[in-house]
Enzyme design. Structure first.
Site, PDB file in Angstrom:
ATOM      1  N   CYS A 184     -60.488 -37.325  41.355  1.00  0.00           N
ATOM      2  CA  CYS A 184     -61.133 -38.602  41.653  1.00  0.00           C
ATOM      3  C   CYS A 184     -60.464 -39.262  42.864  1.00  0.00           C
ATOM      4  CB  CYS A 184     -61.047 -39.527  40.449  1.00  0.00           C
ATOM      5  SG  CYS A 184     -61.632 -38.810  38.893  1.00  0.00           S
ATOM      6  N   ARG A 226     -59.123 -27.642  75.955  1.00  0.00           N
ATOM      7  CA  ARG A 226     -59.049 -28.987  75.366  1.00  0.00           C
ATOM      8  C   ARG A 226     -58.843 -30.046  76.454  1.00  0.00           C
ATOM      9  NH1 ARG A 226     -55.065 -29.523  70.288  1.00  0.00           N
ATOM     10  NH2 ARG A 226     -53.464 -29.256  71.908  1.00  0.00           N
ATOM     11  N   LYS A 263     -45.844 -36.371  66.071  1.00  0.00           N
ATOM     12  CA  LYS A 263     -47.149 -37.029  66.053  1.00  0.00           C
ATOM     13  C   LYS A 263     -47.684 -37.082  64.628  1.00  0.00           C
ATOM     14  CE  LYS A 263     -49.633 -32.751  67.175  1.00  0.00           C
ATOM     15  NZ  LYS A 263     -50.615 -32.092  68.041  1.00  0.00           N
ATOM     16  N   ASP A 322     -58.621 -41.897  42.933  1.00  0.00           N
ATOM     17  CA  ASP A 322     -57.285 -42.424  42.643  1.00  0.00           C
ATOM     18  C   ASP A 322     -56.564 -41.710  41.508  1.00  0.00           C
ATOM     19  OD1 ASP A 322     -58.046 -44.722  44.374  1.00  0.00           O
ATOM     20  OD2 ASP A 322     -59.328 -45.228  42.669  1.00  0.00           O
ATOM     21  N   ARG A 370     -41.581 -26.875  72.003  1.00  0.00           N
ATOM     22  CA  ARG A 370     -42.137 -28.009  71.262  1.00  0.00           C
ATOM     23  C   ARG A 370     -42.304 -27.606  69.793  1.00  0.00           C
ATOM     24  NH1 ARG A 370     -45.882 -27.502  75.708  1.00  0.00           N
ATOM     25  NH2 ARG A 370     -47.439 -26.847  74.172  1.00  0.00           N
ATOM     26  N   TYR A 428     -65.969 -36.664  36.857  1.00  0.00           N
ATOM     27  CA  TYR A 428     -67.292 -36.743  37.465  1.00  0.00           C
ATOM     28  C   TYR A 428     -68.004 -35.389  37.460  1.00  0.00           C
ATOM     29  CZ  TYR A 428     -65.960 -41.310  39.417  1.00  0.00           C
ATOM     30  OH  TYR A 428     -65.574 -42.612  39.579  1.00  0.00           O
ATOM     31  N   HIS A 438     -50.857 -25.371  76.464  1.00  0.00           N
ATOM     32  CA  HIS A 438     -50.778 -25.181  75.009  1.00  0.00           C
ATOM     33  C   HIS A 438     -51.458 -23.870  74.632  1.00  0.00           C
ATOM     34  CE1 HIS A 438     -49.949 -26.638  70.986  1.00  0.00           C
ATOM     35  NE2 HIS A 438     -51.169 -26.295  70.614  1.00  0.00           N
TER      36      HIS A 438
END
Length: 414
Positions: free
Chosen positions: A342, A160, A62, A344, A251, A295, A192
């Site tokens: 930052c 859950r 997943k 990027d 699993r 920044y 689980h």
């Protein structure tokens, strides 16, 4: 391929592919990339098979195989004898089928019941998250004239999804009613574990309680004549520290990719991280004492320095919380991050590292010489878990699928 069909996109992809396959040539043609090492995946699988013994392994792929590229990972595993996979949702299941993965696929979460026909057509096993959901899925399946395979979730303490096993008899009745629904083929049940990755005595006891509660439900369901091909409860930590041969599947998820379920755990086997995260230096400049970087001016040079800019940032999945705290590897040496990460780009101090230039390879996760950085290392600094680090590597970072020094393919998502 003739000139009319050979597009510019294909041409540019071929240039990048060839550049990456020739390791000594221009890796900076990619600003940042993740190398997925299939030989390490195979080594990890060998170790996990030893842990699982005779129990069938279900490989959890997943979240894009925890950020590693689900299609490539699942296909590679299927070629090595794995025939059971788990995903989060129907879109991920479809991706596996489109990647020629022919094994069984279990969706661990919710799928809108309107997809009943698609689930049946693609032979995908759907989790029944509740009895009410099973009834709606049944109604849709009957309307579509199909039968959907189902594993029913049993909540033994995760809180859950699933029928509540706190009342064993009520849970058994729910499972049996699900088995009697038209359009539904009840293939199994599962639960689980919540704290199988903890060594605290109370948590060990909690896991054992979950396990016994689950198998009490399974035993009573079978005693009522309901056939269950699969009853499974073991995740990575459970299969390692709470193994039980009554579970028909283990699993394996995070450990498959070479990370630990909890960074404080000592595993009984040697695993290798499958992903390396790399980038290429885009700019090197001298910085005078008193100059602030990035920044918020959270870093100010207290001496003359040399600073390199690296074109990767939090939009690529490298957490902003690592600002001024983590380091990267360049030319086999540690380079501390200076200033805030930052969107990027980020900046590192390379004053002490010789021969850093535009195009120099930067290792953000992985090994360079004698130095190594793991996703678990970054997780500790960022006060999170290794799962979040690798799953967070964004889809604008291409995955370079490799086996040894050979590039198998480059997976780009846009």
């Amino acid at each position: 391929m003739d000139n009319e069909t050979f597009s510019f996109a294909q041409l540019s992809h071929a240039i990048v592919y060839n550049a990456l396959n020739a390791r000594e040539s221009h890796p900076w043609l990619r600003r940042a990339w993740a190398e997925i090492r299939l030989e390490r995946l195979e080594e990890n699988l060998t170790q996990l098979r030893r842990l699982a013994g005779d129990t069938q392994i279900c490989c959890v792929v997943k979240a894009n195989a925890y950020g590693h590229d689900d299609g490539s990972i699942a296909y590679f595993l299927s070629q090595r004898g794995i025939s059971f996979f788990a995903v989060s949702n129907v879109e991920e299941a479809i991706t596996l089928r489109m990647s020629n993965v022919l094994g069984e696929i279990l969706i661990l979460g919710h799928t809108p019941y309107e997809y009943a026909a698609d689930l049946a057509k693609l032979d995908i096993i759907q989790t029944a998250v509740s009895e009410e959901y099973a009834e709606k899925l049944s109604q849709r399946a009957v309307k579509e004239g199909v039968k959907v395979k189902v594993h029913m979730a049993v909540d033994t303490g995760m809180g859950r999804i699933g029928v509540n096993a706190a009342d064993v008899d009520a849970a058994v009745c729910s499972v049996c009613r699900c088995a009697s629904l038209e359009g539904i083929e009840l293939d199994g049940i599962f639960t689980h574990f919540a704290v199988a990755d903890s060594t605290a005595p109370d948590d060990i006891a909690y896991t054992e309680h979950q396990k016994e509660l689950f198998f009490a439900v399974a035993q009573k369901v079978r005693s009522r004549g309901v056939s269950l091909r699969h009853c499974h409860c073991l995740n990575s930590a459970g299969g390692t520290f709470a193994y039980d041969k009554r579970s028909t599947l283990v699993r394996f998820g995070i450990m498959l990719y070479g990370l630990t379920p909890d960074r404080g755990l000592t595993l009984p086997c040697a695993l290798s991280p499958v992903m390396d995260l790399k980038a290429a230096v885009s700019y090197v400049k001298p910085v005078r004492k008193g100059t602030s970087i990035s920044y918020g001016r959270t870093f100010t040079a207290d001496h003359d320095m040399v600073v390199a800019t690296v074109p990767i940032g939090y939009a690529d999945g490298y957490p902003r919380s690592l600002s001024n705290r983590a380091h990267v590897l360049i030319n086999g040496m540690k380079a501390p991050i200076v200033g805030r990460v930052c969107m990027d780009q980020l900046m590192v101090d390379v004053t002490h590292i010789p021969d850093v230039k535009e195009g120099s390879t930067v290792t953000l996760i992985g090994r360079d010489g004698d130095e190594c950085i793991t996703a678990d290392d970054l997780a500790k600094i960022a006060d999170t878990i290794g799962y979040e680090i690798v799953c967070g590597i964004s889809k604008r970072v291409p995955r370079v699928i490799m086996e040894g020094d050979k590039v198998i393919t480059v997976r780009e998502y846009y």
